[in-house]
Design a protein around this motif. Structure first.
Motif, short mmCIF file in Angstrom:
data_model
loop_
_atom_site.label_atom_id
_atom_site.label_comp_id
_atom_site.label_asym_id
_atom_site.label_seq_id
_atom_site.Cartn_x
_atom_site.Cartn_y
_atom_site.Cartn_z
N GLU A 164 0.77 -1.54 -0.12
CA GLU A 164 -0.14 -0.44 -0.01
C GLU A 164 0.94 1.60 -0.18
OE1 GLU A 164 -2.57 -0.61 3.65
OE2 GLU A 164 -4.03 -2.00 2.14
N ALA A 165 1.78 1.36 0.75
CA ALA A 165 2.90 2.59 0.59
C ALA A 165 3.81 2.49 -0.44
CB ALA A 165 3.59 2.33 1.94
N SER A 166 4.00 0.82 -1.52
CA SER A 166 4.61 1.10 -2.67
C SER A 166 3.82 2.03 -3.59
CB SER A 166 4.94 0.10 -2.51
OG SER A 166 5.48 0.26 -3.96
N ASP A 167 2.42 1.95 -3.75
CA ASP A 167 1.66 1.73 -4.12
C ASP A 167 0.76 3.98 -4.59
OD1 ASP A 167 1.40 -0.98 -5.70
OD2 ASP A 167 -0.72 -1.13 -4.53
N GLN A 168 0.88 3.98 -3.25
CA GLN A 168 0.47 5.60 -3.13
C GLN A 168 1.70 5.81 -3.43
OE1 GLN A 168 -0.15 6.16 1.31
NE2 GLN A 168 -1.95 5.97 1.19
N ASP A 169 2.95 5.71 -3.21
CA ASP A 169 4.42 6.23 -3.64
C ASP A 169 4.53 6.44 -5.13
OD1 ASP A 169 5.86 6.97 -1.13
OD2 ASP A 169 6.45 5.33 -1.24
N ALA A 170 3.89 5.18 -5.83
CA ALA A 170 3.64 5.07 -6.68
C ALA A 170 3.14 6.69 -7.84
CB ALA A 170 3.28 4.04 -7.71
N ARG A 171 1.68 6.61 -7.04
CA ARG A 171 0.20 7.82 -7.59
C ARG A 171 0.97 9.03 -7.64
NH1 ARG A 171 -3.23 5.19 -3.75
NH2 ARG A 171 -3.20 3.04 -4.52
N LYS A 172 1.78 9.04 -6.12
CA LYS A 172 2.33 10.67 -6.50
C LYS A 172 2.88 11.53 -7.02
CE LYS A 172 1.27 10.66 -1.20
NZ LYS A 172 2.25 10.87 -0.46
N ALA A 173 4.23 9.74 -8.46
CA ALA A 173 5.34 10.28 -8.90
C ALA A 173 4.53 10.20 -10.40
CB ALA A 173 6.21 9.26 -8.65
N ALA A 174 3.02 9.43 -10.58
CA ALA A 174 2.53 9.81 -12.00
C ALA A 174 2.21 10.70 -12.74
CB ALA A 174 1.54 8.77 -11.89
N GLY A 175 2.22 12.17 -11.71
CA GLY A 175 2.29 13.22 -12.84
C GLY A 175 1.48 13.31 -14.02
N PHE A 176 0.27 12.51 -14.13
CA PHE A 176 -0.32 12.96 -16.14
C PHE A 176 -0.54 14.28 -15.56
CE2 PHE A 176 -0.18 7.88 -15.95
CZ PHE A 176 0.31 7.70 -17.31
N ASN A 177 -0.83 14.75 -16.82
CA ASN A 177 -1.41 15.83 -17.60
C ASN A 177 -2.43 15.91 -17.33
OD1 ASN A 177 -1.46 18.94 -17.51
ND2 ASN A 177 -0.64 19.46 -18.75
N ARG A 178 -3.79 15.67 -17.32
CA ARG A 178 -4.91 15.38 -17.65
C ARG A 178 -5.60 16.67 -18.66
NH1 ARG A 178 -5.21 10.45 -18.85
NH2 ARG A 178 -4.49 9.33 -17.16
N ARG A 179 -4.64 18.60 -17.91
CA ARG A 179 -5.84 18.98 -17.33
C ARG A 179 -5.09 20.80 -18.99
NH1 ARG A 179 -9.16 21.56 -12.90
NH2 ARG A 179 -9.54 19.49 -11.75
N GLY A 180 -4.04 19.77 -19.36
CA GLY A 180 -3.14 19.46 -20.45
C GLY A 180 -4.25 20.59 -21.67
N SER A 181 -4.20 21.72 -22.72
CA SER A 181 -4.59 22.21 -23.21
C SER A 181 -4.74 21.20 -24.78
CB SER A 181 -4.11 23.50 -24.01
OG SER A 181 -3.26 22.91 -24.98
N LYS A 182 -5.89 21.39 -25.20
CA LYS A 182 -6.16 20.26 -26.08
C LYS A 182 -4.94 20.40 -26.71
CE LYS A 182 -11.04 20.27 -26.90
NZ LYS A 182 -12.26 20.35 -27.96
N ASP A 183 -3.91 21.55 -27.66
CA ASP A 183 -3.31 21.25 -28.22
C ASP A 183 -2.30 20.78 -28.26
OD1 ASP A 183 -4.10 22.97 -30.65
OD2 ASP A 183 -3.70 24.92 -29.44
N SER A 184 -1.61 21.09 -26.39
CA SER A 184 -0.28 20.16 -26.31
C SER A 184 -0.91 18.01 -25.71
CB SER A 184 -0.34 20.72 -24.93
OG SER A 184 -1.03 20.15 -23.95
N GLN A 185 -1.59 17.95 -26.24
CA GLN A 185 -2.41 16.61 -26.35
C GLN A 185 -1.84 16.02 -27.46
OE1 GLN A 185 -6.13 16.03 -23.95
NE2 GLN A 185 -5.69 17.15 -22.40
N LEU A 186 -2.33 16.69 -28.68
CA LEU A 186 -2.14 16.51 -30.06
C LEU A 186 -1.08 16.72 -30.31
CD1 LEU A 186 -5.88 17.65 -31.01
CD2 LEU A 186 -4.79 15.74 -30.68
N ARG A 187 -0.02 16.47 -29.72
CA ARG A 187 1.48 17.08 -30.65
C ARG A 187 2.14 15.31 -30.36
NH1 ARG A 187 2.76 22.69 -28.27
NH2 ARG A 187 2.10 23.41 -29.76
#
Length: 88
Positions: free
Chosen positions: A65-88
């Motif tokens: 569980e501790a390892s999974d929490q650390d992995a979630r914190k480090a994931a860092g996906f940008n889900r709120r980026g502009s459409k232009d940045s997602q299409l490059r």
């Protein structure tokens, strides 16, 4: 309807690619074979039921569980980026 440089369906193609990458990454992290009898982090005994349920298990539930929490914190996906940045 295409706008700018992106073709029709480009957003969906990007979403599909993100999902495929996530699945591929998860599959590479799966372990196989017999699990350890003792946790490699804290040396606690790993129950037989957990070793049968999770092939190749190396951590007790608490350490996993501790390892999974650390992995979630480090994931860092940008889900709120502009459409232009997602299409490059």
């Amino acid at each position: 309807m295409a706008t700018g440089w992106a073709g029709d369906g480009a957003v969906q193609d990007q979403i599909d690619a993100t999902i495929k990458d996530g699945i591929k990454r998860a599959r590479t992290q799966l372990r196989a074979g017999p699990g350890l009898e003792r946790c490699e982090e804290c040396d606690a005994k790993i129950p037989e039921a957990r070793r049968k349920a999770v092939p190749g298990v190396r951590l007790c539930v608490k350490c996993q569980e501790a390892s999974d929490q650390d992995a979630r914190k480090a994931a860092g996906f940008n889900r709120r980026g502009s459409k232009d940045s997602q299409l490059r």
